[in-house]
Structures are given as C-alpha cells and as structure tokens.
Design an enzyme around this catalytic site. Structure first.
Site, short mmCIF file in Angstrom:
data_model
loop_
_atom_site.label_atom_id
_atom_site.label_comp_id
_atom_site.label_asym_id
_atom_site.label_seq_id
_atom_site.Cartn_x
_atom_site.Cartn_y
_atom_site.Cartn_z
CG ASP A 124 -1.88 1.10 1.31
OD1 ASP A 124 -2.85 0.80 2.02
OD2 ASP A 124 -1.66 1.99 0.57
CG ASP A 160 -2.76 3.44 -2.43
OD1 ASP A 160 -3.77 2.79 -2.41
OD2 ASP A 160 -2.35 3.92 -1.65
CD GLU A 161 -5.46 -1.01 -0.65
OE1 GLU A 161 -5.37 -1.97 -0.21
OE2 GLU A 161 -6.30 -0.09 -0.71
P1 TTP Z 1 -5.37 5.24 0.69
O1 TTP Z 1 -4.27 4.15 0.41
O2 TTP Z 1 -6.43 4.72 1.62
O3 TTP Z 1 -4.58 6.38 1.52
P2 TTP Z 1 -3.22 7.20 1.09
O4 TTP Z 1 -2.39 6.26 0.42
O5 TTP Z 1 -3.55 8.39 0.78
O6 TTP Z 1 -2.56 7.16 2.67
P3 TTP Z 1 -1.94 5.74 3.55
O7 TTP Z 1 -0.57 6.21 3.78
O8 TTP Z 1 -2.98 5.61 4.76
O9 TTP Z 1 -2.19 4.56 2.46
O10 TTP Z 1 -5.76 5.50 -0.85
C1 TTP Z 1 -5.19 5.77 -1.73
C2 TTP Z 1 -5.47 7.12 -2.41
O11 TTP Z 1 -6.68 7.05 -2.74
C3 TTP Z 1 -5.01 8.35 -1.68
O12 TTP Z 1 -3.74 8.99 -1.76
C4 TTP Z 1 -6.14 9.21 -2.32
C5 TTP Z 1 -7.30 8.42 -2.85
N1 TTP Z 1 -8.64 8.42 -1.82
C6 TTP Z 1 -9.41 9.38 -2.05
O13 TTP Z 1 -9.60 10.09 -3.01
N2 TTP Z 1 -10.45 9.57 -1.27
C7 TTP Z 1 -10.56 8.65 -0.15
O14 TTP Z 1 -11.46 8.90 0.86
C8 TTP Z 1 -9.48 7.83 0.25
C9 TTP Z 1 -9.66 6.98 1.61
C10 TTP Z 1 -8.45 7.69 -0.52
MG MG Z 2 -2.24 4.21 0.56
#
Ligand code: TTP
Ligand code: MG
Length: 382
Positions: free
Chosen positions: A9, A130-131
C-alpha cells in the site's frame, strides 16, 4: 507448502506524488482536494501527507475543515489521470515480484474449486489505485524470512524508481497481509507469521477487521463484542442466526485469521502505462516522437510477454507549468501491433498539439481494454 502473500500500500499516495513533483512542498502539510467548484474551498479531502495528519486532517473531511485545522497547509486539486500513470508504473514493477502461474500448478479457491493458472501470468491482484496483493509462496518457498527480504527489495525498487515510499504487509493469506500493511505506516514492513496470527488479530478493535462493514460492527458491539479476539471466541451458531450462514461463518473464520481467497487479477480492469520526461520542454513533434516511440517499445514488449491485446490508447501530457492533460482513443478492434499503437499515439498527439499551445515537459502512453490474445488460454481455466 506454507502460503505467503504480500500486500503493498503506497503511503499518502496522491500527496506523496505531489511532493515528489514539487520539491518546494517538502516538510509542509500537503492536502489534496476534490474541489466541487462551488466556492474556493468547497469539496472534500482526497488524502493528505503525514505532516498534515498530525493536525487531524483526514481523507473525506471537508476542505474547509482541513483549512481550519491547519491554515498554513498547501491545498492542491486532485490530478487523478496523472496519479493513474504513476500507479500503472508501480503495478508493472510489482507484478515482476509475484509468483508465475503455470499449467501444472493448481491452487484451492475459497469455493473448493481447483483454479488452474495457465500461462506465465503473474499471480497478482490490484486492489485500488495504490494497493496490490502478490502471491509469493513459490518464490519464497513458503519462508517468511525470504518474504521479508523480498518485501525490502520491493520497497527499495519503488523508492529508487518512483521516489515514493510504501508499506508492506506479509501474511499467510490476503486478509492478514492486508491488515499487516497498515500496522506500520508510513514506510513500514510487517510480517505476521502463521503462529503469530491470533496474537496479532486478538487485541485489535473489531472495526479493523478487513471486510467488516460499519453496520455489522455496530450489531456485534451491541452483543458486547469489541475486539477481533472476542469475535473469534464467539459461538458460531449465534453468529449464523444473527447474520445468516454465509456471513456468520465468514465472521468466525476471518476473526481467526482464516482466508483462502486466491490472489487474482480482475481481467479487463488492468492498464499498462509508461511516462517519461522530455530532454527539454518543447512542442516540436520531431523531439517528442522518439520518446513516444521508446515508451511504445516498452509497452509492446510488456504486452507481447503476456500475450495481451489492447483497445484503448491514452496519451498523457504534462506541460511546463505542471498542468496535466489526457486524451484517449478507443479502437474498433482489439490490437497488438506496434504500428497501430504508434499511429494512434501520433494521431492523438497531433490533435493535442493543435488544441494546446504550451510546451510539454513529460509525456506518457497507456494502453487499456487488455485481453488475452485469441487462441491463448485465459487466465483461469476451471
Ligand atoms: P489510501 O491508501 O487509503 O490512502 P493514502 O495512500 O493516501 O494514505 P496511506 O498512507 O494511509 O495509505 O488511498 C489511496 C489514494 O486514494 C489516496 O492517496 C487518495 C485516494 N483516496 C480518495 O480520493 N478518497 C478517499 O476517501 C481515500 C481513503 C483515498
Ligand atoms: Mg495508501
């Protein structure tokens, strides 16, 4: 052999890309917003970097609230198409680390059906922008130390090639790998060995259980269940009578860390993309074409290696002011030919240069609508 699954992730993905693209942002609170356009700050937060999180800013919160929490934060509009090209590159890189299926190997699906993986396709599953999950059982020989080593290599390569950090979870199945990756963020790596599963899950709050919805969590809390350990100890018959057979059994198993779901690509959703920086900011197609051709060579090699055809071609252009544009074209037939891709990309680029008068800084090509070539066995043959 002991099964081993890796979950990757990316950390604060959209915000981290913005920071990478603009060094001035380093050290500042960065908030990426989905602006609604009604007024200056109307809209919600897509994500923010870890500096911004210290002020209590979170995904989903109104941008105006984020501004109140930290008036000095930098607010940027989402550039989803650009993040998508970065995502494509990361997914391509990750795929290389996954086990390859072959004709002789079979793995048990959760429904008890034997899924035969045919061809050299990686056993890989992109979950979101992103995962991703990687099956690494074969590659690691079922050894968690090997998997830890592999996880470190993945982190190093993403940092080196993309200048981004990620968090990695390693587990005996997808459920545990997924939950492990969120334990140490950002830039963490967390192995949860089979013998440590109950100790890992037991103390966690119910709401942390992957796949458990808010409504179910509330109903369980009404029954006095607060932690995953308490759920695992709960009478399965009672869970079945409250939630139905399928859900009840799932709750009991998931709480015990049991998950047999296979890692598998959702066919058709995948895209492959490449992006690169031009030697200088320019509008001269004589300078742009050689770079586009290089990107295309790369894409064709990837497509050939996996016997894939494409139907959608997308061109991404970032101008000298970092603004990003994309343009797509859908072909009437599936194609796999280099010349078709070159011709289509050139046509899109010509139209693009007609419509936009700025100099270009970076250029990307992406193919989508991917399918196995006819005559090739499909990903899963039952
Ligand atoms: P996530 O992996 O949930 O968040 P992140 O990568 O920003 O942070 P983390 O370090 O906690 O993993 O989500 C991936 C991307 O998806 C995030 O960068 C932006 C998008 N996203 C949205 O647009 N709206 C949302 O509510 C969420 C949770 C994510
Ligand atoms: Mg993330």
């Amino acid at each position: 052999m002991q099964r081993v699954v890796i979950h990757v992730d990316m950390d604060s993905f959209y915000a981290a890309i913005e920071e990478r693209e603009n060094p001035d942002l380093r050290g500042k609170a960065v908030v990426v917003c989905m602006f609604s356009g009604r007024s200056e700050l109307s809209g919600s937060v897509s994500t923010c970097n870890y500096v911004a999180r210290e002020y209590g800013i979170k995904s989903g919160m109104p941008c105006s609230m984020a501004k109140k929490l930290n008036p000095a934060a930098v607010f940027l509009p989402v550039r989803k198409a650009f993040y998508k090209t970065v995502s494509d590159e990361i997914m391509e890189l990750l795929r290389e680390y996954a086990d390859r299926g072959n004709d002789t190997k079979s793995s048990n699906g959760s429904n008890g059906v034997n899924a035969i993986y045919s061809g050299p396709a990686p056993i890989f599953e992109q979950v979101s922008i992103d995962e991703a999950f990687l099956e690494v059982t074969e590659r690691t020989g079922g050894d968690f130390e090997e998997a830890l080593e592999l996880g470190m290599q993945i982190k190093d390569e993403i940092l080196e090639k993309e200048r981004l950090t990620c968090s990695v979870g390693i587990g005996p199945n997808k459920l545990i790998a997924k939950m492990a990756s969120s334990v140490q963020k950002p830039d963490g790596i967390t192995p949860v060995r089979p013998g440590d599963v109950s100790a890992f899950l037991g103390p966690l709050k119910l709401t942390k259980l992957w796949g458990l919805g808010g409504v179910t969590a509330e109903k369980l809390q009404e029954r006095g269940i607060e932690t995953i350990g308490e759920l695992a100890a709960h009478d399965v018959m009672e869970l079945i009578s409250a939630f139905g057979k399928k859900r009840g059994v799932w709750l009991k198993q998931a709480a015990a860390g049991i998950d047999e779901s296979p890692v598998r690509d959702k066919e058709g959703s995948e895209q492959i993309g490449r992006i690169a920086t031009l030697p200088e900011d320019t509008r001269n197609s004589e300078l742009i074409y050689p770079l586009v051709d290089r990107l295309i060579e790369d894409l064709i090699a990837k497509l050939d290696a996996r016997a894939l055809t494409f139907r959608v071609v997308t061109l991404t252009a970032i101008n000298s002011g970092f603004r990003m544009h994309t343009k797509s074209r859908t072909l009437s037939h599936a194609a796999s030919d280099r010349e078709v891709l070159r011709q289509t990309a050139r046509e899109i680029l010509e139209v693009f240069l007609e419509e936009n008068k700025e100099e270009l800084r970076r250029i990307g090509v992406r193919v989508g609508g991917l399918q196995k070539k006819k005559g090739q066995t499909s990903l899963f043959d039952y």
